[in-house]
Design a protein around this motif. Structure first.
Motif, PDB file in Angstrom:
ATOM      1  N   THR A  47       0.823  -1.205   0.000  1.00 49.73           N
ATOM      2  CA  THR A  47       0.000   0.000   0.000  1.00 49.73           C
ATOM      3  C   THR A  47       0.860   1.259   0.000  1.00 49.73           C
ATOM      4  O   THR A  47       0.601   2.205  -0.751  1.00 49.73           O
ATOM      5  CB  THR A  47      -0.913  -0.007   1.233  1.00 49.73           C
ATOM      6  N   PHE A  48       1.893   1.262   0.834  1.00 52.01           N
ATOM      7  CA  PHE A  48       2.759   2.450   0.875  1.00 52.01           C
ATOM      8  C   PHE A  48       3.517   2.627  -0.424  1.00 52.01           C
ATOM      9  O   PHE A  48       3.794   3.764  -0.832  1.00 52.01           O
ATOM     10  CB  PHE A  48       3.720   2.355   2.059  1.00 52.01           C
ATOM     11  N   ALA A  49       3.839   1.522  -1.096  1.00 51.11           N
ATOM     12  CA  ALA A  49       4.470   1.646  -2.415  1.00 51.11           C
ATOM     13  C   ALA A  49       3.552   2.403  -3.363  1.00 51.11           C
ATOM     14  O   ALA A  49       3.993   3.247  -4.145  1.00 51.11           O
ATOM     15  CB  ALA A  49       4.793   0.259  -2.966  1.00 51.11           C
ATOM     16  N   ARG A  50       2.258   2.094  -3.265  1.00 55.37           N
ATOM     17  CA  ARG A  50       1.304   2.786  -4.144  1.00 55.37           C
ATOM     18  C   ARG A  50       1.185   4.254  -3.746  1.00 55.37           C
ATOM     19  O   ARG A  50       1.066   5.135  -4.610  1.00 55.37           O
ATOM     20  CB  ARG A  50      -0.062   2.106  -4.040  1.00 55.37           C
ATOM     21  N   VAL A  51       1.236   4.523  -2.429  1.00 51.97           N
ATOM     22  CA  VAL A  51       1.128   5.916  -1.979  1.00 51.97           C
ATOM     23  C   VAL A  51       2.303   6.721  -2.520  1.00 51.97           C
ATOM     24  O   VAL A  51       2.139   7.837  -3.014  1.00 51.97           O
ATOM     25  CB  VAL A  51       1.082   5.966  -0.442  1.00 51.97           C
ATOM     26  N   HIS A  52       3.512   6.134  -2.448  1.00 46.99           N
ATOM     27  CA  HIS A  52       4.690   6.880  -2.863  1.00 46.99           C
ATOM     28  C   HIS A  52       4.926   6.812  -4.356  1.00 46.99           C
ATOM     29  O   HIS A  52       5.764   7.547  -4.888  1.00 46.99           O
ATOM     30  CB  HIS A  52       5.932   6.352  -2.129  1.00 46.99           C
ATOM     31  N   GLY A  53       4.274   5.886  -5.017  1.00 48.34           N
ATOM     32  CA  GLY A  53       4.409   5.809  -6.460  1.00 48.34           C
ATOM     33  C   GLY A  53       5.729   5.247  -6.934  1.00 48.34           C
ATOM     34  O   GLY A  53       6.155   5.508  -8.052  1.00 48.34           O
ATOM     35  N   ASN A  54       6.433   4.469  -6.075  1.00 49.03           N
ATOM     36  CA  ASN A  54       7.617   3.776  -6.578  1.00 49.03           C
ATOM     37  C   ASN A  54       7.568   2.309  -6.157  1.00 49.03           C
ATOM     38  O   ASN A  54       6.689   1.893  -5.390  1.00 49.03           O
ATOM     39  CB  ASN A  54       8.904   4.451  -6.097  1.00 49.03           C
TER      40      ASN A  54
ATOM     41  N   THR B 120       3.298   5.693 -13.135  1.00 51.73           N
ATOM     42  CA  THR B 120       4.640   6.016 -13.642  1.00 51.73           C
ATOM     43  C   THR B 120       5.630   4.907 -13.311  1.00 51.73           C
ATOM     44  O   THR B 120       6.485   4.564 -14.126  1.00 51.73           O
ATOM     45  CB  THR B 120       5.137   7.340 -13.026  1.00 51.73           C
ATOM     46  N   ALA B 121       5.489   4.319 -12.080  1.00 56.80           N
ATOM     47  CA  ALA B 121       6.446   3.281 -11.689  1.00 56.80           C
ATOM     48  C   ALA B 121       6.266   2.035 -12.544  1.00 56.80           C
ATOM     49  O   ALA B 121       7.236   1.341 -12.863  1.00 56.80           O
ATOM     50  CB  ALA B 121       6.265   2.937 -10.207  1.00 56.80           C
ATOM     51  N   ASN B 122       5.023   1.749 -12.926  1.00 61.18           N
ATOM     52  CA  ASN B 122       4.753   0.542 -13.701  1.00 61.18           C
ATOM     53  C   ASN B 122       4.734   0.816 -15.201  1.00 61.18           C
ATOM     54  O   ASN B 122       4.217   0.016 -15.968  1.00 61.18           O
ATOM     55  CB  ASN B 122       3.406  -0.063 -13.292  1.00 61.18           C
TER      56      ASN B 122
END
Lengths: 99, 274
Positions: A47-54, B120-122
């Motif tokens: 979930t936090f990966a999605r929040v930070h976008g990386n 953007t990451a994907n």
């Protein structure tokens, strides 16, 4: 799609896993509860990966999975060894060091 | 978000079920529910690689390993309810509840801010992005992981390996032992008797009867008698008597014509069982 419900679900699952580790007596079920806690952490990481976008959070979740797999293999082998010598899978029976 | 609101209650219920079910197999199946639901939540959150890994590694490999160990340790090895530390269970529940409430309140007060999303990451694909990270910034962790995995594999083999302390008995040794048992203790050297075969019970859990009417204990499997599921011959006989009486009661008023025939046939069953 907001992120807070995912984090709350992750916290709830983590808590349930922790209570399971403390209350259950069967070593295998205790192990399953540890797995539940690890899975809850993974959900938070994704979930936090999605929040930070990386993708760093997803890589971390991947590493958690690898470590969990290694831990389960060794842990279950230990449970098998204890069961073989003491004919019991209860965590209360492995108390030789106490006496 | 629909997937989340459908799956979240299921996951919480299944996780709570792990706390209360008595048998380890049921706990493993409930854990499988939680793990598959988690995999779907990963897919919802744009992590298709973790979705596949979660299903293959967790549900496919780790849970199967759990089930194998449950089978080896014994399916009926359930929890003991004896508390070694007094009040530990209640205390653990209270502390767990406090912890959960604290964490949930804490999270509820925090705002994670704007969600960047995985677009953007994907952009080059999720697997490609993960691979790029794994083999650049996380390459040392990745190498350490390989060392961890090989150590775990060797450790599991060492722990699960059983050293043979005495040589394996050959067929000659076993035959000699049987004849020695016969000579010294009078133990029958031939095969064990079959379980009982009666008019109403021909299952393996009913012992055969010796000529004097006593049940032959050696005719049923040791495992069944350990589990306590063996039916005794008198029990079976009572079963028949009770059936006959119930039949007589229920059919006496309504259908008197049918009362006689089952009773007489069951009587012969009872005869045979005794």
């Amino acid at each position: 799609m907001e992120a807070e419900p995912f984090i709350v679900l992750s916290a709830i699952l983590f808590t349930i896993g922790g209570v399971g580790v403390l209350t259950r007596r069967n070593a295998i079920v205790v192990f399953m509860c540890v797995e539940l806690m690890l899975n809850a952490c993974n959900l938070a990481l994704v979930t936090f990966a999605r929040v930070h976008g990386n993708l760093d959070g997803q890589v971390a979740a991947f590493f958690v999975m690898v470590v969990a797999a290694a831990e389960v293999v060794v842990g279950l082998a230990i449970i098998m060894t204890i069961f073989r010598t003491r004919r019991s899978a209860s965590v209360d029976d492995a108390s030789l060091l106490k006496y | 978000m629909t997937a989340f609101w459908i799956l979240a209650p299921i996951m919480v219920l299944a996780a709570l079920g792990i706390l209360v079910v008595r048998k380890a197999v049921h706990a493993a199946l409930l854990l499988a529910v939680v793990m598959v639901s988690l995999a779907i939540l990963y897919l919802v959150q744009d992590a298709p690689f973790l979705f596949a890994v979660q299903i293959i590694v967790y549900t496919g490999a780790i849970l199967m390993l759990f089930l194998f160990v449950v089978m080896l340790v014994g399916v009926d090895a359930s929890d003991s309810l004896v508390e070694t530390i007094r009040g530990q269970r209640a205390l653990a529940l209270v502390i767990g509840l406090l912890f959960g409430v604290t964490v949930v309140i804490g999270i509820a007060q925090v705002s994670v801010g704007a969600i960047a999303g995985m677009d953007t990451a994907n952009a080059d694909g999720n697997v490609q992005g993960l691979a790029e990270l794994l083999f650049t910034s996380y390459v040392f962790a990745f190498e350490a992981t390989s060392a961890l995995l090989i150590t775990a594999a060797v450790g599991a083999m060492v722990l699960a390996h059983r050293e043979r302390l005495v040589p394996k008995p050959s067929q000659t040794d076993l035959a000699k032992k049987r004849m020695r048992d016969y000579a010294e203790h009078g133990r029958h050297p031939g095969p064990l008797p079959n379980p009982g075969v009666y008019a109403r019970h021909n299952a393996v859990d009913t012992p055969a009867l010796l000529p004097d009417g006593t049940p032959a204990e050696s005719s049923v499997s040791r495992v069944l008698s350990a589990r306590g599921t063996v039916k005794t011959a008198p029990e079976v006989a009572d079963d028949v008597v009770a059936l006959v009486e119930r039949d007589n009661h229920s059919t006496a008023g309504a259908r008197p014509t049918r009362a006689a025939s089952p009773a007489s046939s069951d009587d012969t069953d009872g005869e045979e069982v005794r």
